[in-house]
Design a protein around this motif. Sequence first.
Motif, PDB file in Angstrom:
ATOM      1  N   LEU A  25      33.900  42.720  43.234  1.00  0.00           N
ATOM      2  CA  LEU A  25      35.258  42.764  43.779  1.00  0.00           C
ATOM      3  C   LEU A  25      35.284  43.455  45.151  1.00  0.00           C
ATOM      4  O   LEU A  25      35.958  42.990  46.069  1.00  0.00           O
ATOM      5  CB  LEU A  25      36.204  43.464  42.801  1.00  0.00           C
ATOM      6  CG  LEU A  25      37.666  43.530  43.227  1.00  0.00           C
ATOM      7  CD1 LEU A  25      38.246  42.122  43.466  1.00  0.00           C
ATOM      8  CD2 LEU A  25      38.493  44.275  42.183  1.00  0.00           C
ATOM      9  N   ASP A  26      34.531  44.550  45.290  1.00  0.00           N
ATOM     10  CA  ASP A  26      34.430  45.227  46.593  1.00  0.00           C
ATOM     11  C   ASP A  26      33.911  44.253  47.647  1.00  0.00           C
ATOM     12  O   ASP A  26      34.448  44.167  48.756  1.00  0.00           O
ATOM     13  CB  ASP A  26      33.468  46.426  46.524  1.00  0.00           C
ATOM     14  CG  ASP A  26      33.958  47.554  45.651  1.00  0.00           C
ATOM     15  OD1 ASP A  26      35.160  47.880  45.706  1.00  0.00           O
ATOM     16  OD2 ASP A  26      33.120  48.126  44.915  1.00  0.00           O
ATOM     17  N   GLY A  81      41.946  50.741  49.291  1.00  0.00           N
ATOM     18  CA  GLY A  81      43.004  50.039  48.589  1.00  0.00           C
ATOM     19  C   GLY A  81      44.079  51.002  48.124  1.00  0.00           C
ATOM     20  O   GLY A  81      45.140  50.607  47.681  1.00  0.00           O
ATOM     21  N   THR A 128      39.482  48.192  47.117  1.00  0.00           N
ATOM     22  CA  THR A 128      40.069  48.435  45.804  1.00  0.00           C
ATOM     23  C   THR A 128      40.583  49.874  45.757  1.00  0.00           C
ATOM     24  O   THR A 128      40.411  50.631  46.697  1.00  0.00           O
ATOM     25  CB  THR A 128      39.024  48.229  44.688  1.00  0.00           C
ATOM     26  OG1 THR A 128      38.030  49.253  44.801  1.00  0.00           O
ATOM     27  CG2 THR A 128      38.378  46.858  44.768  1.00  0.00           C
ATOM     28  N   GLU A 129      41.175  50.240  44.654  1.00  0.00           N
ATOM     29  CA  GLU A 129      41.662  51.616  44.475  1.00  0.00           C
ATOM     30  C   GLU A 129      40.512  52.572  44.184  1.00  0.00           C
ATOM     31  O   GLU A 129      40.689  53.783  44.210  1.00  0.00           O
ATOM     32  CB  GLU A 129      42.683  51.653  43.333  1.00  0.00           C
ATOM     33  CG  GLU A 129      43.882  50.787  43.594  1.00  0.00           C
ATOM     34  CD  GLU A 129      45.166  51.582  43.754  1.00  0.00           C
ATOM     35  OE1 GLU A 129      45.198  52.752  43.392  1.00  0.00           O
ATOM     36  OE2 GLU A 129      46.130  50.983  44.259  1.00  0.00           O
ATOM     37  N   ASN A 130      39.335  52.043  43.909  1.00  0.00           N
ATOM     38  CA  ASN A 130      38.179  52.882  43.599  1.00  0.00           C
ATOM     39  C   ASN A 130      37.427  53.228  44.862  1.00  0.00           C
ATOM     40  O   ASN A 130      37.286  52.405  45.767  1.00  0.00           O
ATOM     41  CB  ASN A 130      37.236  52.157  42.624  1.00  0.00           C
ATOM     42  CG  ASN A 130      37.918  51.826  41.323  1.00  0.00           C
ATOM     43  OD1 ASN A 130      38.657  52.628  40.783  1.00  0.00           O
ATOM     44  ND2 ASN A 130      37.689  50.621  40.828  1.00  0.00           N
ATOM     45  N   LYS A 168      36.526  41.456  48.482  1.00  0.00           N
ATOM     46  CA  LYS A 168      37.623  41.957  49.316  1.00  0.00           C
ATOM     47  C   LYS A 168      37.158  42.168  50.754  1.00  0.00           C
ATOM     48  O   LYS A 168      37.882  41.852  51.705  1.00  0.00           O
ATOM     49  CB  LYS A 168      38.209  43.237  48.725  1.00  0.00           C
ATOM     50  CG  LYS A 168      39.073  42.969  47.512  1.00  0.00           C
ATOM     51  CD  LYS A 168      39.801  44.229  47.079  1.00  0.00           C
ATOM     52  CE  LYS A 168      40.808  43.930  46.002  1.00  0.00           C
ATOM     53  NZ  LYS A 168      42.050  43.372  46.508  1.00  0.00           N
TER      54      LYS A 168
END
Length: 171
Positions: free
Chosen positions: A75-76, A41, A62-64, A79
Amino acid sequence: MKGYIQVYTGNGKGKTTASIGLMIRALGNDLRVYMGQFMKGQRYGELNTLEKLGVTIERFGTENCVISPEHVTDLDLAKAKAGYKKVEEILLSKKYDLVVLDEICVSTYFNLITKDEVLYLMKIKPKETELVLTGRYAPKEVIEAADLVTEMKEIKHYYNCGVMARDGIER
């Protein structure tokens, strides 16, 4: 033209970079190119250039940075599942000549997508579409079903000396 299935896997650097080189070659021959990035992300430098050149890019992460299967969040997972559905639509649309699914192989290791789902995408690939799958830990069944498999093997890496990703080189 018949399209094949390529897999770039292994623990060495260069899997995404190799797929980008193929995308540039395809663009130089007026092919339509799509890149779906799983587990990513963050904004990487190559995305700016590829978008300017006409590559359609979508990111399904995500950004993580996910570091182990135990650290996967809801969330991972959401997505990755949404990305899988989108990529299925992309393949069925027959709109693109080259489809790159970046980090989809490692997504199976993190249980974000199953190996059977990846095998299904390989099965529904239009015969004229070139499909590239990247990422560490490519499942044995995916390797067996592919037409071309390249393993990047780490021999030596400066990350092991504490050098972090550098703008313009690794990101």
